[in-house]
Design an enzyme around this catalytic site. Structure first.
Site, PDB file in Angstrom:
ATOM      1  N   CYS A   1      60.978 131.725 -56.285  1.00  0.00           N
ATOM      2  CA  CYS A   1      60.831 131.891 -54.992  1.00  0.00           C
ATOM      3  C   CYS A   1      61.053 130.702 -54.361  1.00  0.00           C
ATOM      4  O   CYS A   1      61.928 130.211 -53.548  1.00  0.00           O
ATOM      5  CB  CYS A   1      59.483 132.459 -54.589  1.00  0.00           C
ATOM      6  SG  CYS A   1      59.317 134.181 -55.353  1.00  0.00           S
ATOM      7  N   ARG A   2      59.881 129.606 -54.459  1.00  0.00           N
ATOM      8  CA  ARG A   2      60.084 128.346 -53.705  1.00  0.00           C
ATOM      9  C   ARG A   2      60.895 127.152 -54.179  1.00  0.00           C
ATOM     10  O   ARG A   2      61.542 126.593 -53.433  1.00  0.00           O
ATOM     11  CB  ARG A   2      58.489 127.881 -53.903  1.00  0.00           C
ATOM     12  CG  ARG A   2      57.583 128.789 -52.974  1.00  0.00           C
ATOM     13  CD  ARG A   2      56.012 128.499 -53.223  1.00  0.00           C
ATOM     14  NE  ARG A   2      55.848 128.802 -54.725  1.00  0.00           N
ATOM     15  CZ  ARG A   2      54.498 128.439 -55.358  1.00  0.00           C
ATOM     16  NH1 ARG A   2      53.597 127.812 -54.594  1.00  0.00           N
ATOM     17  NH2 ARG A   2      54.325 128.627 -56.531  1.00  0.00           N
ATOM     18  N   SER A   3      60.592 127.054 -55.581  1.00  0.00           N
ATOM     19  CA  SER A   3      61.493 125.940 -56.054  1.00  0.00           C
ATOM     20  C   SER A   3      63.009 126.203 -55.829  1.00  0.00           C
ATOM     21  O   SER A   3      63.814 125.492 -55.761  1.00  0.00           O
ATOM     22  CB  SER A   3      61.230 125.337 -57.451  1.00  0.00           C
ATOM     23  OG  SER A   3      61.450 126.547 -58.361  1.00  0.00           O
TER      24      SER A   3
ATOM     25  N   ASP B   1      52.686 130.342 -52.254  1.00  0.00           N
ATOM     26  CA  ASP B   1      53.166 131.315 -53.216  1.00  0.00           C
ATOM     27  C   ASP B   1      53.625 132.511 -52.310  1.00  0.00           C
ATOM     28  O   ASP B   1      52.627 133.172 -51.948  1.00  0.00           O
ATOM     29  CB  ASP B   1      52.337 131.345 -54.435  1.00  0.00           C
ATOM     30  CG  ASP B   1      53.117 132.468 -55.250  1.00  0.00           C
ATOM     31  OD1 ASP B   1      54.284 132.848 -54.936  1.00  0.00           O
ATOM     32  OD2 ASP B   1      52.395 132.451 -56.419  1.00  0.00           O
TER      33      ASP B   1
HETATM   34  P1  4NP Z   1      57.234 131.085 -57.121  1.00  0.00           P
HETATM   35  O1  4NP Z   1      56.700 132.363 -56.982  1.00  0.00           O
HETATM   36  O2  4NP Z   1      56.379 130.330 -58.036  1.00  0.00           O
HETATM   37  O3  4NP Z   1      57.362 130.452 -55.789  1.00  0.00           O
HETATM   38  O4  4NP Z   1      58.687 131.240 -57.994  1.00  0.00           O
HETATM   39  C1  4NP Z   1      56.258 133.214 -58.007  1.00  0.00           C
HETATM   40  C2  4NP Z   1      57.085 133.999 -58.522  1.00  0.00           C
HETATM   41  C3  4NP Z   1      56.626 134.688 -59.508  1.00  0.00           C
HETATM   42  C4  4NP Z   1      55.331 134.872 -59.951  1.00  0.00           C
HETATM   43  C5  4NP Z   1      54.342 133.932 -59.577  1.00  0.00           C
HETATM   44  C6  4NP Z   1      55.074 133.220 -58.274  1.00  0.00           C
HETATM   45  N1  4NP Z   1      54.995 135.677 -60.900  1.00  0.00           N
HETATM   46  O5  4NP Z   1      53.551 135.651 -61.315  1.00  0.00           O
HETATM   47  O6  4NP Z   1      55.627 136.547 -61.904  1.00  0.00           O
END
Ligand code: 4NP
Length: 179
Positions: A26-28, A139
């Site tokens: 998502c973010r990175s 997040d």
């Molecule tokens: P990200 O978001 O850290 O911005 O890629 C997330 C994507 C997946 C999960 C948590 C945060 N997960 O728990 O699967």
């Protein structure tokens, strides 16, 4: 790390930037795609290289979350070619800037970071303008589409500030164009 471009000498190795979040879906990858696009639009792709990674291993090999891809595409950025990977201690040998999306990511990175690391390990939003006081890119994974729009707002802002910082510190001249 000692061959970081720190002058107008364009023959030096590119500055390597690594964006890190938890899942790397998502973010990175959003930061990766947006910053790479800004770097390309300013004619700096030979001097600045971009990557992203996650501190968690659940999504290794996956493309970015479709909600992140959709939010990015609405603003003209393509993320579909990116694939999630896990951050490793070796990344600190290769990246001059390792930029975390939130404090949990930063704490996890500090555990991996060798004491001898002489690059920059920091929160990405420290390079932001109007969003700097928020410190973290939240997040969006468990929330709705609004969260992904908020991520886009923050990432676009911080990407601009990061590019200005890198150009100032490493003495690169950005070509005029899309800001
Ligand atoms: P990200 O978001 O850290 O911005 O890629 C997330 C994507 C997946 C999960 C948590 C945060 N997960 O728990 O699967």
């Amino acid at each position: 790390m000692s061959d970081v471009a720190s002058s107008n000498n364009t023959e030096l190795a590119p500055i390597q930037i690594l964006f890190v979040c938890l899942g790397n879906i998502c973010r990175s990858p959003t930061a990766h795609g947006v910053f790479e696009s800004v770097v390309n639009s300013k004619g700096l792709s030979e001097h600045i290289a971009v990557d992203s990674a996650g501190t968690g291993d659940w999504h290794i090999g996956h493309e970015p979350d479709t909600r992140a891809q959709h939010a990015a595409k609405k603003r003209g950025y393509e993320l579909a070619h990116l694939r999630a990977r896990l951050v490793t201690p070796q990344d600190f040998q290769n990246y001059h800037y390792v930029l975390a999306m939130d404090h949990a990511n930063l704490n996890d990175l500090r555990k991996l970071c060798p004491p001898s690391y002489d690059g920059v390990l920091d929160l990405f939003l420290n390079y932001s303008g109007e969003h700097q006081h928020l410190l973290e890119v939240p997040d969006p994974y468990a929330g709705g589409a609004d969260g992904f729009e908020q991520v886009m707002d923050m990432v676009e802002d911080a990407a601009q500030g990061l590019l200005e910082h890198i150009c100032a510190v490493h003495k690169f001249s950005a070509a005029p164009g899309r800001s």
